[in-house]
Design an enzyme around this catalytic site. Structure first.
Site, PDB file in Angstrom:
ATOM      1  N   ASP A  98       2.109   2.487   1.547  1.00  0.00           N
ATOM      2  CA  ASP A  98       3.161   1.777   0.961  1.00  0.00           C
ATOM      3  C   ASP A  98       2.950   1.514  -0.386  1.00  0.00           C
ATOM      4  O   ASP A  98       3.915   0.902  -1.083  1.00  0.00           O
ATOM      5  CB  ASP A  98       3.189   0.225   1.626  1.00  0.00           C
ATOM      6  CG  ASP A  98       2.159  -0.540   1.367  1.00  0.00           C
ATOM      7  OD1 ASP A  98       0.896   0.098   0.790  1.00  0.00           O
ATOM      8  OD2 ASP A  98       1.889  -1.520   2.008  1.00  0.00           O
ATOM      9  N   SER A 153      -6.980  -7.296   1.946  1.00  0.00           N
ATOM     10  CA  SER A 153      -6.223  -6.755   3.200  1.00  0.00           C
ATOM     11  C   SER A 153      -6.864  -5.309   3.464  1.00  0.00           C
ATOM     12  O   SER A 153      -6.658  -4.935   4.645  1.00  0.00           O
ATOM     13  CB  SER A 153      -4.843  -6.672   2.888  1.00  0.00           C
ATOM     14  OG  SER A 153      -4.705  -6.006   1.698  1.00  0.00           O
ATOM     15  N   HIS A 188      -1.647  -0.077  -0.142  1.00  0.00           N
ATOM     16  CA  HIS A 188      -2.498  -0.039   1.167  1.00  0.00           C
ATOM     17  C   HIS A 188      -2.709   1.463   1.748  1.00  0.00           C
ATOM     18  O   HIS A 188      -1.958   2.372   1.339  1.00  0.00           O
ATOM     19  CB  HIS A 188      -1.940  -0.771   2.322  1.00  0.00           C
ATOM     20  CG  HIS A 188      -1.876  -2.315   2.059  1.00  0.00           C
ATOM     21  ND1 HIS A 188      -0.519  -3.058   1.647  1.00  0.00           N
ATOM     22  CD2 HIS A 188      -2.686  -3.349   2.003  1.00  0.00           C
ATOM     23  CE1 HIS A 188      -0.639  -4.200   1.531  1.00  0.00           C
ATOM     24  NE2 HIS A 188      -1.965  -4.532   1.453  1.00  0.00           N
TER      25      HIS A 188
END
Length: 240
Positions: free
Chosen positions: A191, A18, A194
């Site tokens: 967070d 991601s 990320h």
């Protein structure tokens, strides 16, 4: 009718989880790289959110193979480990044992070499550090317990660096760099896992020198506008 030659852009492939998938968002590190390489390379985002190195090893041949003209690839980044290093008891689906993670990275490098993408074109990127308090809040919101620890992620990061040394690739050790000199690495994360805008900027600034070495010899594609004869543009622009 004669067939026109195609103008081929060399390619840089960003392969990861991601953190790579999100890298083309506004202010993302991938967008920075793509902007820097405009008119020199196509930068392809092959980020797959949630993937670990085991799944990556399986899909890599479907993303880069002989039919995709690997000889035209200038560089590949391989950026996995944030999911592999998840705690097995808390996240068995994404967790990959460290020794298997190592073998998966080596396998991907060997696969690329087998299709003429040599190790000097590969950059490994370690997972960034984990800010456990912030990530625990995210986990609770998703109805689960804390499933990553910074100390564990650090072991995977060191393993990634060792693979790069053994296999002869470049490596960007984010985990170490973001914590160097006792800096507050929390500002690099949005967070706890990320990247924040500052984290994207940090990654881009450290990745670019490694990548620039691999693409510095590539020419500017198609003539600069001021060099084109406006009375006879076909002489410079029309492929034979």
């Amino acid at each position: 009718m004669s067939r026109l030659s195609s103008v081929l852009w060399p390619r840089v492939v960003l392969f990861g989880d991601s953190i790579t998938q999100f890298s083309f968002e506004p202010g993302g590190w991938g967008a920075f790289i793509a902007n820097n390489l405009a008119r020199k390379c196509d930068v392809l985002n092959r980020g797959l959110s949630g993937y670990n190195s085991k799944w990556a090893k399986i899909v890599l041949p479907q993303l880069i193979n002989q039919s995709t003209d690997p000889q035209n690839i200038a560089a590949v980044t391989i950026f996995f480990g944030a999911n592999d290093s998840a705690i097995k008891e808390a996240n068995p689906k994404q967790h990959i044992p460290q020794d298997e993670y190592v073998q998966n990275l080596k396998s991907m490098i060997e696969y690329l070499k087998g299709i003429s993408i040599t190790e000097d074109k590969v950059i490994l990127i370690t997972p960034p550090p984990i800010e456990e308090a912030a990530w625990e809040k995210e986990c609770i919101l998703k109805g689960c317990q804390l499933n990553r620890l910074n100390s564990v992620t650090g072991k995977y990061a060191r393993a990634c660096v060792e693979v790069a040394t053994e296999c002869g690739t470049d490596v960007l050790d984010l985990w170490t760099l973001m914590q160097a000199d006792n800096q507050d690495f929390r500002t690099y994360l949005s967070d706890g896992l990320h990247l924040s805008q500052k984290g994207n900027d940090f990654l881009a600034s450290h990745l670019w020198p490694l990548l620039e070495k691999k693409v510095s010899g590539l020419p500017f594609i198609l003539p600069y506008w001021a060099d084109i004869d406006h009375l006879n543009p076909e002489a410079m622009l029309k492929a034979s």
